[in-house]
Design a protein around this motif. Structure first.
Motif, PDB file in Angstrom:
ATOM      1  N   SER A  90       0.819  -1.198   0.102  1.00  0.00           N
ATOM      2  CA  SER A  90      -0.138  -0.006   0.141  1.00  0.00           C
ATOM      3  C   SER A  90       0.813   1.408   0.067  1.00  0.00           C
ATOM      4  CB  SER A  90      -0.858  -0.012   1.408  1.00  0.00           C
ATOM      5  OG  SER A  90      -1.663  -0.868   1.153  1.00  0.00           O
ATOM      6  N   PHE A  91       2.144   1.284   0.790  1.00  0.00           N
ATOM      7  CA  PHE A  91       2.802   2.245   0.624  1.00  0.00           C
ATOM      8  C   PHE A  91       3.438   2.726  -0.555  1.00  0.00           C
ATOM      9  CE2 PHE A  91       7.471   3.834   1.442  1.00  0.00           C
ATOM     10  CZ  PHE A  91       7.066   5.006   1.837  1.00  0.00           C
ATOM     11  N   LEU A  92       3.913   1.415  -0.964  1.00  0.00           N
ATOM     12  CA  LEU A  92       4.629   1.555  -2.414  1.00  0.00           C
ATOM     13  C   LEU A  92       3.598   2.103  -3.568  1.00  0.00           C
ATOM     14  CD1 LEU A  92       7.040   0.943  -4.381  1.00  0.00           C
ATOM     15  CD2 LEU A  92       5.942  -1.439  -4.605  1.00  0.00           C
ATOM     16  N   LEU A  93       2.383   1.613  -3.450  1.00  0.00           N
ATOM     17  CA  LEU A  93       1.597   1.820  -4.635  1.00  0.00           C
ATOM     18  C   LEU A  93       0.562   3.006  -4.300  1.00  0.00           C
ATOM     19  CD1 LEU A  93       0.310  -1.862  -5.327  1.00  0.00           C
ATOM     20  CD2 LEU A  93       2.285  -0.545  -6.770  1.00  0.00           C
ATOM     21  N   LEU A  94       0.308   3.317  -3.376  1.00  0.00           N
ATOM     22  CA  LEU A  94      -0.730   4.356  -3.022  1.00  0.00           C
ATOM     23  C   LEU A  94      -0.123   5.571  -2.464  1.00  0.00           C
ATOM     24  CD1 LEU A  94      -3.339   2.198  -1.369  1.00  0.00           C
ATOM     25  CD2 LEU A  94      -3.249   2.628  -4.103  1.00  0.00           C
ATOM     26  N   LEU A  95       0.918   5.552  -1.928  1.00  0.00           N
ATOM     27  CA  LEU A  95       1.606   6.910  -1.160  1.00  0.00           C
ATOM     28  C   LEU A  95       2.727   7.497  -1.899  1.00  0.00           C
ATOM     29  CD1 LEU A  95       1.176   5.954   2.562  1.00  0.00           C
ATOM     30  CD2 LEU A  95      -0.138   7.555   1.190  1.00  0.00           C
ATOM     31  N   VAL A  96       3.754   6.577  -2.255  1.00  0.00           N
ATOM     32  CA  VAL A  96       4.974   7.164  -2.796  1.00  0.00           C
ATOM     33  C   VAL A  96       4.994   8.037  -3.884  1.00  0.00           C
ATOM     34  CG1 VAL A  96       7.410   6.601  -3.601  1.00  0.00           C
ATOM     35  CG2 VAL A  96       6.410   5.349  -1.539  1.00  0.00           C
ATOM     36  N   HIS A  97       4.010   7.354  -5.043  1.00  0.00           N
ATOM     37  CA  HIS A  97       4.008   8.114  -6.231  1.00  0.00           C
ATOM     38  C   HIS A  97       3.254   9.488  -6.256  1.00  0.00           C
ATOM     39  CE1 HIS A  97       4.592   8.215 -10.568  1.00  0.00           C
ATOM     40  NE2 HIS A  97       3.264   8.180 -10.724  1.00  0.00           N
ATOM     41  N   PRO A  98       2.205   9.538  -5.535  1.00  0.00           N
ATOM     42  CA  PRO A  98       1.267  10.599  -5.644  1.00  0.00           C
ATOM     43  C   PRO A  98       2.154  11.775  -4.547  1.00  0.00           C
ATOM     44  CG  PRO A  98      -0.392   8.846  -4.926  1.00  0.00           C
ATOM     45  CD  PRO A  98       1.321   8.182  -5.003  1.00  0.00           C
ATOM     46  N   ILE A  99       2.596  11.470  -3.508  1.00  0.00           N
ATOM     47  CA  ILE A  99       3.278  12.431  -2.988  1.00  0.00           C
ATOM     48  C   ILE A  99       4.447  13.134  -3.669  1.00  0.00           C
ATOM     49  CG2 ILE A  99       5.107  12.669  -0.830  1.00  0.00           C
ATOM     50  CD1 ILE A  99       3.590  10.531   0.576  1.00  0.00           C
ATOM     51  N   LEU A 150      -8.526   6.680  -8.549  1.00  0.00           N
ATOM     52  CA  LEU A 150      -9.047   7.347  -7.249  1.00  0.00           C
ATOM     53  C   LEU A 150      -7.845   8.348  -6.847  1.00  0.00           C
ATOM     54  CD1 LEU A 150     -10.307   4.474  -5.346  1.00  0.00           C
ATOM     55  CD2 LEU A 150     -11.731   6.226  -5.830  1.00  0.00           C
ATOM     56  N   THR A 151      -6.703   7.893  -7.291  1.00  0.00           N
ATOM     57  CA  THR A 151      -5.552   8.881  -6.838  1.00  0.00           C
ATOM     58  C   THR A 151      -5.497  10.131  -7.771  1.00  0.00           C
ATOM     59  OG1 THR A 151      -4.367   6.827  -6.114  1.00  0.00           O
ATOM     60  CG2 THR A 151      -2.994   8.858  -6.203  1.00  0.00           C
ATOM     61  N   PHE A 152      -5.415  10.014  -9.269  1.00  0.00           N
ATOM     62  CA  PHE A 152      -4.974  10.903 -10.030  1.00  0.00           C
ATOM     63  C   PHE A 152      -6.173  11.203 -10.990  1.00  0.00           C
ATOM     64  CE2 PHE A 152      -0.979   8.458  -9.204  1.00  0.00           C
ATOM     65  CZ  PHE A 152      -0.483   9.810  -8.777  1.00  0.00           C
ATOM     66  N   PHE A 153      -7.277  10.709 -10.813  1.00  0.00           N
ATOM     67  CA  PHE A 153      -8.431  11.380 -11.837  1.00  0.00           C
ATOM     68  C   PHE A 153      -8.656  12.970 -11.662  1.00  0.00           C
ATOM     69  CE2 PHE A 153     -12.842  11.951 -12.966  1.00  0.00           C
ATOM     70  CZ  PHE A 153     -12.846  11.613 -14.197  1.00  0.00           C
ATOM     71  N   PRO A 154      -8.702  13.681 -10.429  1.00  0.00           N
ATOM     72  CA  PRO A 154      -8.823  14.926 -10.767  1.00  0.00           C
ATOM     73  C   PRO A 154      -7.583  15.591 -11.558  1.00  0.00           C
ATOM     74  CG  PRO A 154      -9.017  13.984  -8.327  1.00  0.00           C
ATOM     75  CD  PRO A 154      -8.419  12.997  -8.997  1.00  0.00           C
ATOM     76  N   GLY A 164      11.127   8.884  -6.313  1.00  0.00           N
ATOM     77  CA  GLY A 164      10.389   7.921  -7.159  1.00  0.00           C
ATOM     78  C   GLY A 164      11.317   6.676  -7.696  1.00  0.00           C
ATOM     79  N   ARG A 165      12.517   6.832  -7.492  1.00  0.00           N
ATOM     80  CA  ARG A 165      13.535   5.651  -7.709  1.00  0.00           C
ATOM     81  C   ARG A 165      13.853   4.721  -6.513  1.00  0.00           C
ATOM     82  NH1 ARG A 165      15.588   2.532 -11.629  1.00  0.00           N
ATOM     83  NH2 ARG A 165      17.805   2.219 -11.599  1.00  0.00           N
ATOM     84  N   THR A 212       8.911  11.404 -11.134  1.00  0.00           N
ATOM     85  CA  THR A 212       8.771  10.323 -10.228  1.00  0.00           C
ATOM     86  C   THR A 212       8.543   8.830 -10.698  1.00  0.00           C
ATOM     87  OG1 THR A 212       7.436  12.039  -8.885  1.00  0.00           O
ATOM     88  CG2 THR A 212       7.143   9.704  -8.201  1.00  0.00           C
ATOM     89  N   ALA A 213       7.914   8.737 -12.015  1.00  0.00           N
ATOM     90  CA  ALA A 213       7.982   7.708 -12.686  1.00  0.00           C
ATOM     91  C   ALA A 213       9.179   7.023 -13.265  1.00  0.00           C
ATOM     92  CB  ALA A 213       6.884   7.403 -13.801  1.00  0.00           C
ATOM     93  N   ASN A 214      10.396   7.755 -13.265  1.00  0.00           N
ATOM     94  CA  ASN A 214      11.474   7.881 -13.887  1.00  0.00           C
ATOM     95  C   ASN A 214      11.342   7.376 -15.305  1.00  0.00           C
ATOM     96  OD1 ASN A 214      12.387   5.994 -10.976  1.00  0.00           O
ATOM     97  ND2 ASN A 214      12.923   7.783 -11.450  1.00  0.00           N
ATOM     98  N   ASN A 215      10.576   8.360 -16.008  1.00  0.00           N
ATOM     99  CA  ASN A 215      10.305   8.450 -17.325  1.00  0.00           C
ATOM    100  C   ASN A 215      11.253   9.466 -18.203  1.00  0.00           C
ATOM    101  OD1 ASN A 215       8.333   9.872 -19.938  1.00  0.00           O
ATOM    102  ND2 ASN A 215       8.385   7.381 -19.893  1.00  0.00           N
ATOM    103  N   GLY A 216      11.178  10.576 -17.598  1.00  0.00           N
ATOM    104  CA  GLY A 216      12.006  11.400 -18.347  1.00  0.00           C
ATOM    105  C   GLY A 216      11.337  12.439 -19.337  1.00  0.00           C
ATOM    106  N   SER A 217      10.331  11.888 -20.243  1.00  0.00           N
ATOM    107  CA  SER A 217       9.790  12.681 -21.276  1.00  0.00           C
ATOM    108  C   SER A 217       8.930  13.948 -20.543  1.00  0.00           C
ATOM    109  CB  SER A 217       8.730  11.828 -22.003  1.00  0.00           C
ATOM    110  OG  SER A 217       7.744  11.554 -21.252  1.00  0.00           O
ATOM    111  N   GLY A 218       8.894  14.579 -21.458  1.00  0.00           N
ATOM    112  CA  GLY A 218       8.342  16.185 -21.027  1.00  0.00           C
ATOM    113  C   GLY A 218       7.155  16.502 -21.963  1.00  0.00           C
ATOM    114  N   PHE A 219       6.280  17.304 -21.473  1.00  0.00           N
ATOM    115  CA  PHE A 219       5.251  17.983 -22.406  1.00  0.00           C
ATOM    116  C   PHE A 219       5.579  19.184 -22.900  1.00  0.00           C
ATOM    117  CE2 PHE A 219       0.172  17.707 -22.041  1.00  0.00           C
ATOM    118  CZ  PHE A 219       0.318  16.341 -22.558  1.00  0.00           C
TER     119      PHE A 219
END
Length: 568
Positions: A418-427, A547-551, A498-499, A465-472
């Motif tokens: 839960s910590f890994l999937l629901l808290l780290v990334h959103p924070i 639930l986390t990112f829809f807004p 994120g890493r 945070t996702a360690n992707n690196g691309s940008g808008f």
């Protein structure tokens, strides 16, 4: 239109074909079984182990994590020093000096974390030595670190010891990354990608033969292949794989797509081999593949239908080619964009900022979910963490003790998952994003107001945070202070969080699972290798993400889509 869909379909067929072949090979490498490369690589690896003094003793979760942190810190210090001293070092034909300290720091952290988010243009900022020896070295080691974590996680889930990080790291480089990079580089050179140490060439312009333009060159081909294979994504040139020297034609574009997706797709099959449950591996693969194809379809349709405002002016429907290379068109641009954000590679052959809202929605969703197909190695671990969470949720629903691979899911596993999937990334996405949006002029330098500007900001932190690196793009992240300073330092926190927070959590979760005593399989055991359970897992993933990112999605791409429709 038909040609574009055929190109996409053929690429998907190739992906399906190579997954069991490559996945089986990776499994044999880490199970210590014979491979075709043994005769060549066994002596090389023995020499490396002997000279480095690497011990092959088993590590605990904390020992594995410390080995990653210590080695990454040492590499980061060396890279930062190289970037700051590049003006004094060789292989610098254009005489480039050191970048600003915050740009060098951001580059260092970005490349050591396998993110390769770039707040600079490579051809005007870093020398050949900095790119080849510094950033290129990180291409291999950061990718190999992710593979090592995935293998350690799979071992833990299946009740095996986690292994030794240094051994896993070396095997990932010598057995997986380096051989494919050599073959792929030769293919790219043959297809027109330059590989030279010569400096820029001066050519007369078409407008005035007396005016000469500098055309940047460099050792691009080998840099490009490992950039994609290791899911690094950092381009030799500022416009990345949209540059004709990085990605000259459709053939090189296909090579890049297959390179960036081959390891994350194959690692799922590798899990099936190591766990001796290929059925579950194919079910999980199928779940992600269906989502991947659906995301491609939504993005491609949006780009093919085009911008309603432009179509109204033209009086006909035309594909959206803004920010795209004509040699790739709407289909290959959409396929590449979904693949690069899904695999957390981050390379681009078109500008994501120019995609229609449907495409922006999908690209952001990829960064939020992180499992289609996920980062190099870490995406596989994230995916199976969702399986553990789904086992717990399903067990509560049907009144059965949650078990996964014959091991009980208890409090510690639920907390870590839960910590890994629901808290780290959103924070690390939402908190800095909110601060940047609160001070758009003072800090962020946001160029686009309204819904698109919000998407730009949140994309930057989601990508970091996702360690992707691309940008808008559209952000002043390479401009003079204070905006560049803000983006460099604030994204550094997201890059690190994120890493490394997920890596430590995954290793502790794997160690906990490896120490559990297996329980016998009974009629009351909840099977996890069924279509029903895989469907439940897909539901858990999508619901948790929504639930986390829809807004953010509602205030960004969705609102922008309604705005465009109303304007048309």
């Amino acid at each position: 239109m038909l040609q574009g869909w055929i190109q996409i379909g053929l690429t998907l067929v190739i992906i399906l074909a190579i997954t069991p072949i490559f996945g089986g090979y990776i499994a044999r490498v880490y199970l210590g079984q014979k491979t075709l490369l043994d005769r060549v690589l066994n002596p090389v690896e023995r020499l490396i182990f002997s000279l480095s003094g690497v011990s092959q003793t088993q590590m605990t979760g904390w020992q594995y994590a410390r080995a990653i942190l210590y080695s990454n810190l040492a590499m980061a210090i060396l890279l930062f020093a190289m970037l700051m001293l590049q003006g004094l070092l060789p292989l610098n034909p254009t005489g480039l000096g050191a970048p600003t300290w915050d740009t060098a720091l951001h580059t260092t952290i970005s490349f050591v974390t396998n993110t390769n988010q770039q707040h600079y243009s490579g051809e005007t900022t870093y020398s050949y030595l900095s790119q080849m020896l510094g950033l290129g070295f990180m291409f291999f080691t950061s990718a190999a670190t992710g593979i090592a974590v995935a293998i350690a996680f799979i071992r833990g889930l299946t009740g095996r010891p986690l292994g030794n990080f240094y051994v896993d790291l070396i095997l990932a480089i010598t057995r997986i990354l380096l051989p494919i990079s050599i073959v792929g580089t030769i293919a790219l050179v043959a297809a027109g990608t330059p590989e030279t140490l010569s400096g820029p060439i001066l050519v007369p312009t078409l407008e005035d033969p007396n005016i000469r333009q500098a055309i940047a060159l460099g050792p691009v081909a080998h840099f490009e292949l490992i950039k994609e294979l290791g899911e690094n994504g950092g381009g030799f040139f500022g416009i990345n794989s949209a540059h004709p020297f990085e990605n000259p034609n459709g053939f090189t574009n296909l090579i890049q797509i297959l390179a960036m997706i081959s390891i994350p797709t194959s690692l799922i099959y590798t899990y099936g081999v190591i766990a001796d449950n290929r059925k579950q591996a194919w079910l999980v693969f199928g779940m992600v593949f269906i989502l991947y194809v659906a995301f491609i379809i939504v993005t491609a349709i949006g780009e093919y239908q085009g911008n309603p405002l432009v179509n109204t002016l033209l009086g006909s429907s035309q594909p959206n080619l803004e920010g795209k290379e004509v040699r790739f068109g709407w289909a290959q641009s959409a396929l590449y964009a979904v693949t690069t954000t899904g695999t957390m590679c981050g390379a681009v052959n078109s500008m994501h900022d120019s995609f229609m809202p449907a495409g922006g929605f999908i690209l952001l969703s990829n960064l939020f979910l992180q499992i289609i197909w996920g980062g190099q190695g870490s995406g596989t671990a994230y995916l199976f963490s969702y399986l553990i969470l789904a086992v717990f949720v399903t067990g509560l629903m049907v009144g059965r003790t949650p078990e996964f691979l014959g091991r009980k899911i208890e409090k510690n596993e639920v907390v870590l998952t839960s910590f890994l999937l629901l808290l780290v990334h959103p924070i690390f996405v939402l908190f800095p994003g909110a601060i940047a949006l609160a001070f758009p002029e003072q800090l962020a330098g946001i160029s686009n107001p309204g819904f698109h500007g919000l998407a730009q900001v949140m994309y930057e932190y989601a990508s970091a945070t996702a360690n992707n690196g691309s940008g808008f793009e559209g952000l002043a992240d390479s401009q003079p202070a204070p905006t560049a300073l803000w983006w460099n330092l604030s994204t550094c926190l997201s890059l690190l969080g994120g890493r490394y927070v997920p890596i430590v959590s995954l290793l502790l979760l794997a160690e906990g699972m490896s120490r559990k005593q297996p329980v016998p399989f009974t009629t009351g055991t909840l099977r996890t290798d069924t279509v029903l359970f895989t469907g439940v897992t897909a539901g858990v993933i999508l619901i948790m993400g929504a639930l986390t990112f829809f807004p953010v999605l509602a205030l960004g791409p969705i609102a922008e889509a309604f705005q465009l429709t109303r304007g048309a």
